[in-house]
Scaffold this active site. Sequence first.
Site, PDB file in Angstrom:
ATOM      1  N   GLN A   1      66.608  64.533  51.730  1.00 28.65           N
ATOM      2  CA  GLN A   1      65.814  65.328  50.789  1.00 28.65           C
ATOM      3  C   GLN A   1      66.593  65.642  49.520  1.00 28.65           C
ATOM      4  OE1 GLN A   1      62.677  65.844  51.385  1.00 28.65           O
ATOM      5  NE2 GLN A   1      62.643  65.308  53.553  1.00 28.65           N
TER       6      GLN A   1
ATOM      7  N   CYS B   1      60.683  67.696  62.912  1.00 27.96           N
ATOM      8  CA  CYS B   1      61.936  67.152  63.478  1.00 27.96           C
ATOM      9  C   CYS B   1      63.075  68.162  63.323  1.00 27.96           C
ATOM     10  CB  CYS B   1      62.324  65.824  62.849  1.00 27.96           C
ATOM     11  SG  CYS B   1      61.133  64.528  63.139  1.00 27.96           S
TER      12      CYS B   1
HETATM   13  C1  LIG Z   1      63.351  62.317  56.910  1.00 29.64           C
HETATM   14  C2  LIG Z   1      64.662  62.936  57.145  1.00 29.64           C
HETATM   15  C3  LIG Z   1      65.608  62.326  57.967  1.00 29.64           C
HETATM   16  C4  LIG Z   1      65.352  61.052  58.710  1.00 29.64           C
HETATM   17  O1  LIG Z   1      65.092  60.018  57.846  1.00 29.64           O
HETATM   18  P1  LIG Z   1      64.385  58.679  58.345  1.00 29.64           P
HETATM   19  O2  LIG Z   1      63.985  58.019  57.086  1.00 29.64           O
HETATM   20  O3  LIG Z   1      63.217  59.095  59.185  1.00 29.64           O
HETATM   21  O4  LIG Z   1      65.395  57.928  59.126  1.00 29.64           O
HETATM   22  C5  LIG Z   1      66.821  62.950  58.107  1.00 29.64           C
HETATM   23  N1  LIG Z   1      67.100  64.091  57.476  1.00 29.64           N
HETATM   24  C6  LIG Z   1      66.218  64.700  56.677  1.00 29.64           C
HETATM   25  C7  LIG Z   1      66.591  65.944  55.970  1.00 29.64           C
HETATM   26  C8  LIG Z   1      64.962  64.153  56.499  1.00 29.64           C
HETATM   27  O5  LIG Z   1      64.085  64.761  55.698  1.00 29.64           O
END
Ligand SMILES: *Cc1c(COP(=O)(O)O)cnc(C)c1O
Length: 434
Positions: free
Chosen positions: A231, A392
């Site tokens: 991000q 997540c």
């Molecule tokens: C989306 C995200 C991930 C994982 O990225 P992927 O593209 O799904 O491998 C890890 N850290 C943060 C902060 C995220 O927003």
Amino acid sequence: MAAVTEPTLVDVENLVEAALTDAPVNTSGAWDVERVRRDFPVLSQTVNGKPLVYLDSAASAQVPQVVIDRGSKYLGEEHSNVHRGVHYLSQRATSAYEGARERVRRFINARESLECIFVRGCTEGINLVMHGYGRKFIGEGDEIIISAMEHHSNIVPWQMLCEEKGARLRVIPINDRGELQLDEFEALLNERTKLVSIIHISNALGTINPVKEIVATAHKHDVPVLVDGAQGAPHLTIDVQDLDCDFYILSGHKLFAPTGSGVVYGKRELLERMNPFIGGGSMIRSVTFEKTIYAGLPDKFEAGTPAIASQIGLGAAIDYLGSIDRAAAIRYEQELLEYATTRLNEIEGVTIIGTAHEKASVISFTVDDVHPHDIGTILDAEGIAIRAGHHCAQPVMQRFQIPATARASFAFYNTREEADKLVAAIKRVIEVFK
Ligand SMILES: *Cc1c(COP(=O)(O)O)cnc(C)c1O
């Protein structure tokens, strides 16, 4: 038997294709959002009979036409494998692929492009560091520091490593605003600490962490720092030399590029000392049944055929970001954040989760007596795309003692009118559940 060697590469430096556009960037400071929206074809469609309001860029950002065109050009005119062929198409594909790497280098201000390893995304990138660095240098009784606001992709790989090695995970707590408690961080650092792995901007809370300060503190103890920049890269300008972080990981699809693209930046001396992650073709200098000698950087970490089209798309996305006034885009996102936050706070029953002083345009919230999934479903019927769930980041939900949040994430192509539509739709949700 003689060692099998890969064909020697043509001088890649001379193969790197020029930037898509050298048009001067308009840096007047004004942000013409309507003009920018026209660069993103997805945004002009209707969903369920309503104009699409896309407020889920933190999950996957939309892709501008120049990225789509660049991908089509590769598939239509240049499609071929990289690094292997001496023939014309392979050289063109290699030129485009290495051109993307050079763009990444400039974008994050790495010293050398060989410090930029192409991976499929942030998750794979963190796993690369876990396998390549962690399994080699972290052992029994050692400690890894993460924080209470990490994405699962910056938790689970380290737990796997701890389980395998008998190492220990330590967690920096967060306060009620969703900010790291940095005094606690200092207290966690000790001679057993082998790595600090920290999120730059929280995808669940929006918090912008002071990673430069964290790196400086960790380095006082000679501890390397990995920054999860999934991000961070889309919302800030990134300078890895200024941050002095040891690893910076990003996902292309959060940075206006196709899925399957991503980058592990690592300091050269660290990457050279690490083990490879995936073994196979392209990552070797020579192979016999007795012994394999690995290739140099970055090939050592890029076994097999990479996601060529996606990485070339990432290069084009970086060109796109270079063609807009990035500082104005970042300011504009901050204005949207402030505006949407104010409007949401006016609604009775809405609670914003994550109220850090330094925040990016990601707003998590709950609505009294309404499950976030219901909010998401009702909003979708109105063409408004938001995220609902734990993002997540289940430990963040546990910290705030909630099962889930609704999350609206804004990019520089979103508008105030869209924030208004979000607010109006949430008010209707509250009416329905009264
Ligand atoms: C989306 C995200 C991930 C994982 O990225 P992927 O593209 O799904 O491998 C890890 N850290 C943060 C902060 C995220 O927003």
